[in-house]
Design a protein around this motif. Sequence first.
Motif, PDB file in Angstrom:
ATOM      1  N   ARG A  90      15.657 -46.237 -31.081  1.00 53.80           N
ATOM      2  CA  ARG A  90      15.512 -44.873 -31.592  1.00 53.80           C
ATOM      3  C   ARG A  90      16.870 -44.220 -31.842  1.00 53.80           C
ATOM      4  NH1 ARG A  90      10.696 -42.819 -31.964  1.00 53.80           N
ATOM      5  NH2 ARG A  90      11.443 -40.718 -31.607  1.00 53.80           N
ATOM      6  N   GLY A  91      17.834 -45.030 -32.229  1.00 53.57           N
ATOM      7  CA  GLY A  91      19.156 -44.494 -32.516  1.00 53.57           C
ATOM      8  C   GLY A  91      20.035 -44.488 -31.284  1.00 53.57           C
ATOM      9  N   CYS A  92      21.024 -43.661 -31.311  1.00 46.38           N
ATOM     10  CA  CYS A  92      21.996 -43.538 -30.222  1.00 46.38           C
ATOM     11  C   CYS A  92      21.644 -42.318 -29.380  1.00 46.38           C
ATOM     12  CB  CYS A  92      23.399 -43.386 -30.811  1.00 46.38           C
ATOM     13  SG  CYS A  92      24.671 -42.995 -29.601  1.00 46.38           S
ATOM     14  N   ALA A  93      21.445 -42.517 -28.099  1.00 47.20           N
ATOM     15  CA  ALA A  93      21.108 -41.412 -27.203  1.00 47.20           C
ATOM     16  C   ALA A  93      22.188 -40.332 -27.224  1.00 47.20           C
ATOM     17  CB  ALA A  93      20.915 -41.931 -25.778  1.00 47.20           C
ATOM     18  N   PHE A  94      23.429 -40.719 -27.454  1.00 48.79           N
ATOM     19  CA  PHE A  94      24.533 -39.760 -27.436  1.00 48.79           C
ATOM     20  C   PHE A  94      24.582 -38.957 -28.733  1.00 48.79           C
ATOM     21  CE2 PHE A  94      25.423 -43.333 -24.680  1.00 48.79           C
ATOM     22  CZ  PHE A  94      25.587 -42.679 -23.472  1.00 48.79           C
ATOM     23  N   ILE A  95      24.388 -39.619 -29.857  1.00 42.43           N
ATOM     24  CA  ILE A  95      24.315 -38.892 -31.132  1.00 42.43           C
ATOM     25  C   ILE A  95      23.104 -37.965 -31.108  1.00 42.43           C
ATOM     26  CG2 ILE A  95      23.900 -39.114 -33.615  1.00 42.43           C
ATOM     27  CD1 ILE A  95      25.510 -41.749 -33.520  1.00 42.43           C
ATOM     28  N   ASN A  96      21.959 -38.487 -30.657  1.00 41.86           N
ATOM     29  CA  ASN A  96      20.747 -37.682 -30.593  1.00 41.86           C
ATOM     30  C   ASN A  96      20.958 -36.439 -29.732  1.00 41.86           C
ATOM     31  OD1 ASN A  96      19.648 -39.777 -32.073  1.00 41.86           O
ATOM     32  ND2 ASN A  96      18.428 -40.582 -30.395  1.00 41.86           N
ATOM     33  N   THR A  97      21.637 -36.609 -28.607  1.00 39.72           N
ATOM     34  CA  THR A  97      21.901 -35.469 -27.719  1.00 39.72           C
ATOM     35  C   THR A  97      22.817 -34.454 -28.388  1.00 39.72           C
ATOM     36  OG1 THR A  97      21.567 -36.793 -25.731  1.00 39.72           O
ATOM     37  CG2 THR A  97      22.868 -34.789 -25.485  1.00 39.72           C
ATOM     38  N   MET A  98      23.853 -34.918 -29.086  1.00 39.44           N
ATOM     39  CA  MET A  98      24.763 -33.979 -29.745  1.00 39.44           C
ATOM     40  C   MET A  98      24.055 -33.200 -30.837  1.00 39.44           C
ATOM     41  SD  MET A  98      28.538 -35.746 -29.781  1.00 39.44           S
ATOM     42  CE  MET A  98      28.055 -37.408 -30.209  1.00 39.44           C
ATOM     43  N   VAL A  99      23.067 -33.810 -31.469  1.00 39.07           N
ATOM     44  CA  VAL A  99      22.288 -33.096 -32.483  1.00 39.07           C
ATOM     45  C   VAL A  99      21.413 -32.035 -31.812  1.00 39.07           C
ATOM     46  CG1 VAL A  99      20.426 -33.336 -34.169  1.00 39.07           C
ATOM     47  CG2 VAL A  99      22.322 -34.966 -34.174  1.00 39.07           C
ATOM     48  N   GLU A 100      20.739 -32.417 -30.731  1.00 36.79           N
ATOM     49  CA  GLU A 100      19.838 -31.483 -30.060  1.00 36.79           C
ATOM     50  C   GLU A 100      20.586 -30.416 -29.263  1.00 36.79           C
ATOM     51  OE1 GLU A 100      15.937 -32.522 -28.503  1.00 36.79           O
ATOM     52  OE2 GLU A 100      16.569 -34.622 -28.701  1.00 36.79           O
ATOM     53  N   GLU A 101      21.666 -30.787 -28.659  1.00 44.72           N
ATOM     54  CA  GLU A 101      22.501 -29.865 -27.887  1.00 44.72           C
ATOM     55  C   GLU A 101      23.755 -29.580 -28.717  1.00 44.72           C
ATOM     56  OE1 GLU A 101      21.784 -28.631 -24.702  1.00 44.72           O
ATOM     57  OE2 GLU A 101      19.827 -29.563 -24.945  1.00 44.72           O
ATOM     58  N   ALA A 102      23.577 -28.865 -29.804  1.00 42.49           N
ATOM     59  CA  ALA A 102      24.627 -28.701 -30.813  1.00 42.49           C
ATOM     60  C   ALA A 102      25.825 -27.875 -30.340  1.00 42.49           C
ATOM     61  CB  ALA A 102      24.038 -28.073 -32.079  1.00 42.49           C
ATOM     62  N   PRO A 104      28.987 -27.256 -28.705  1.00 45.33           N
ATOM     63  CA  PRO A 104      29.995 -28.142 -28.122  1.00 45.33           C
ATOM     64  C   PRO A 104      30.366 -27.785 -26.684  1.00 45.33           C
ATOM     65  CG  PRO A 104      30.861 -27.053 -30.095  1.00 45.33           C
ATOM     66  CD  PRO A 104      29.471 -26.564 -29.890  1.00 45.33           C
ATOM     67  N   ASP A 105      30.044 -26.567 -26.253  1.00 47.81           N
ATOM     68  CA  ASP A 105      30.327 -26.161 -24.882  1.00 47.81           C
ATOM     69  C   ASP A 105      29.208 -26.550 -23.918  1.00 47.81           C
ATOM     70  OD1 ASP A 105      32.785 -25.030 -25.571  1.00 47.81           O
ATOM     71  OD2 ASP A 105      31.846 -23.117 -26.100  1.00 47.81           O
ATOM     72  N   SER A 106      28.111 -27.070 -24.448  1.00 48.48           N
ATOM     73  CA  SER A 106      27.008 -27.540 -23.604  1.00 48.48           C
ATOM     74  C   SER A 106      27.490 -28.735 -22.796  1.00 48.48           C
ATOM     75  CB  SER A 106      25.832 -27.946 -24.494  1.00 48.48           C
ATOM     76  OG  SER A 106      25.007 -28.888 -23.857  1.00 48.48           O
ATOM     77  N   PRO A 107      27.200 -28.770 -21.488  1.00 51.07           N
ATOM     78  CA  PRO A 107      27.623 -29.922 -20.678  1.00 51.07           C
ATOM     79  C   PRO A 107      27.102 -31.258 -21.223  1.00 51.07           C
ATOM     80  CG  PRO A 107      26.932 -28.131 -19.245  1.00 51.07           C
ATOM     81  CD  PRO A 107      26.578 -27.726 -20.660  1.00 51.07           C
ATOM     82  N   ALA A 108      25.860 -31.296 -21.686  1.00 48.05           N
ATOM     83  CA  ALA A 108      25.297 -32.546 -22.221  1.00 48.05           C
ATOM     84  C   ALA A 108      26.018 -32.962 -23.491  1.00 48.05           C
ATOM     85  CB  ALA A 108      23.805 -32.392 -22.478  1.00 48.05           C
TER      86      ALA A 108
END
Length: 193
Positions: A90-102, A104-108
Amino acid sequence: MATAERLFYEEGVRAVGVERILREAGVGRASLYRHFPGKDDLLVAVLTERDRNWRAWLAARVGASDLEPAELPLALFDGLHERFAAMGFRGCAFINTMVEEADPDSPAHGVAADHKERVITYLDGLLRDCGYRSHEVLSRQLALLADGAIVTALREGTPDAALRARGIAAALLGAADREETRQEREEDAPARM
């Protein structure tokens, strides 16, 4: 954590609530909150562990490769091809997280972005050890190709993107200035005598 990782990867961070994680993991709310103050903390822990596991996988994949030293960085794309072909990709968990948690100051988002930088650092060391003089530039180029291949494989639903990216990476490495490694010099020494 395993349940949260699976659900976050399969369905997305925002789509999965704490209640769902608790229900599927079979743990109580008090148990979860004893270890993680909230969902964001659980997500950061999941991503931190996934980063560690992913980089260990990459190092093992490169270490097990029988490619010549000049081609060793291409093992990344061989490994990606295998991952893209796996059920449940299902893609890259890290790219997916950066899209959902847009934010940049979000810890995730920060953990996901740090993962990408750690991969670049690993590639930089690998390229340097393989004798590439422009290893700093090449490491970022290979990481860009890998990320592009991940997104393309997800969009196309086929692992072929890894092979296309590998071809481009091979061309980049072939055009790059490189010095022989110590291992290559030692292997060539008997032939020179």
